[in-house]
Design a protein around this motif. Sequence first.
Motif, short mmCIF file in Angstrom:
data_model
loop_
_atom_site.label_atom_id
_atom_site.label_comp_id
_atom_site.label_asym_id
_atom_site.label_seq_id
_atom_site.Cartn_x
_atom_site.Cartn_y
_atom_site.Cartn_z
N GLN A 1 0.86 -1.18 0.00
CA GLN A 1 0.00 0.00 0.00
C GLN A 1 0.90 1.23 0.00
OE1 GLN A 1 -3.41 -0.38 0.07
NE2 GLN A 1 -3.75 1.81 -0.15
N HIS B 1 0.92 5.49 0.22
CA HIS B 1 0.15 6.67 0.61
C HIS B 1 1.06 7.87 0.40
CE1 HIS B 1 -2.85 8.89 3.01
NE2 HIS B 1 -1.80 9.61 3.39
N ASN C 1 -3.52 7.04 -2.38
CA ASN C 1 -3.48 5.98 -1.37
C ASN C 1 -4.02 4.75 -2.09
OD1 ASN C 1 -3.44 4.30 0.81
ND2 ASN C 1 -4.52 5.70 2.17
N ARG C 2 -3.09 3.95 -2.58
CA ARG C 2 -3.51 2.84 -3.44
C ARG C 2 -2.66 1.60 -3.22
NH1 ARG C 2 -0.97 3.83 -9.33
NH2 ARG C 2 -1.35 1.62 -9.39
N PRO C 3 -3.22 0.45 -3.56
CA PRO C 3 -2.44 -0.79 -3.46
C PRO C 3 -1.60 -1.00 -4.71
CG PRO C 3 -4.71 -1.29 -4.04
CD PRO C 3 -4.63 0.20 -3.87
N ASP D 1 -4.18 -2.00 5.67
CA ASP D 1 -2.96 -1.60 4.98
C ASP D 1 -2.97 -0.12 4.62
OD1 ASP D 1 -2.07 -4.19 5.20
OD2 ASP D 1 -2.62 -4.77 3.16
N ALA D 2 -4.12 0.39 4.19
CA ALA D 2 -4.23 1.81 3.83
C ALA D 2 -3.99 2.70 5.04
CB ALA D 2 -5.60 2.09 3.22
N ALA E 1 -0.24 2.58 5.91
CA ALA E 1 0.56 3.39 5.00
C ALA E 1 0.44 4.87 5.33
CB ALA E 1 0.15 3.12 3.55
#
Length: 184
Positions: free
Chosen positions: A16, A18, A29-31, A89-90, A93
């Motif tokens: 993840q 950020h 904010n992405r995987p 996870d977000a 991060a």
Amino acid sequence: MQVTTVGLDLAKNIFQVHGVTETGEVAFNRPLRRAQVLAFFERLSPYLIGIEACASSHHWARELSQLGHTVRLMPPMYVKPYVKRGKSDAVDAEAICEAVTRPTMRFVEIKSEEQQALLSLHRARDFIVRQRTQLINMVRSLAAEFGITIARGVARAIEFARSIIDGKQPELPDLAQDVARHRS
């Protein structure tokens, strides 16, 4: 929108990221899949990346540093206070991104491959010594079940184990000797 700081939460397969701007506005904010990470960071201009110090963090720190980014590793316990809500996870991060900008944050030095290799040698040796101690304690306790006392020391335990293997322990029942020999 110019990104200045990124928090990278490492995982087995999905990482993840950020990113925030200088004003603190969230840029992304992405995987990312493991295979996408380097390509993602290659496209971006160099900036500060925060990562929690963990099993693969030194590898990723070296890789991202080679791309021109400034990478800082932080102990997870120092990042935890920056987690604002439930575990994901977000959220992790985002907390990493916040923590890396703190002026009093303590960072972990990025280890070279040689340093990591040496540390793996120490960890392997420590593991083997712990296993040896467990095995000796097991042999001692097995013998104690039958009233046999083994003197302290590795040499005494090895000597006793050899006497079992050689069949020179008549006080110990055959089944117990088989257990010590690791037969079923």
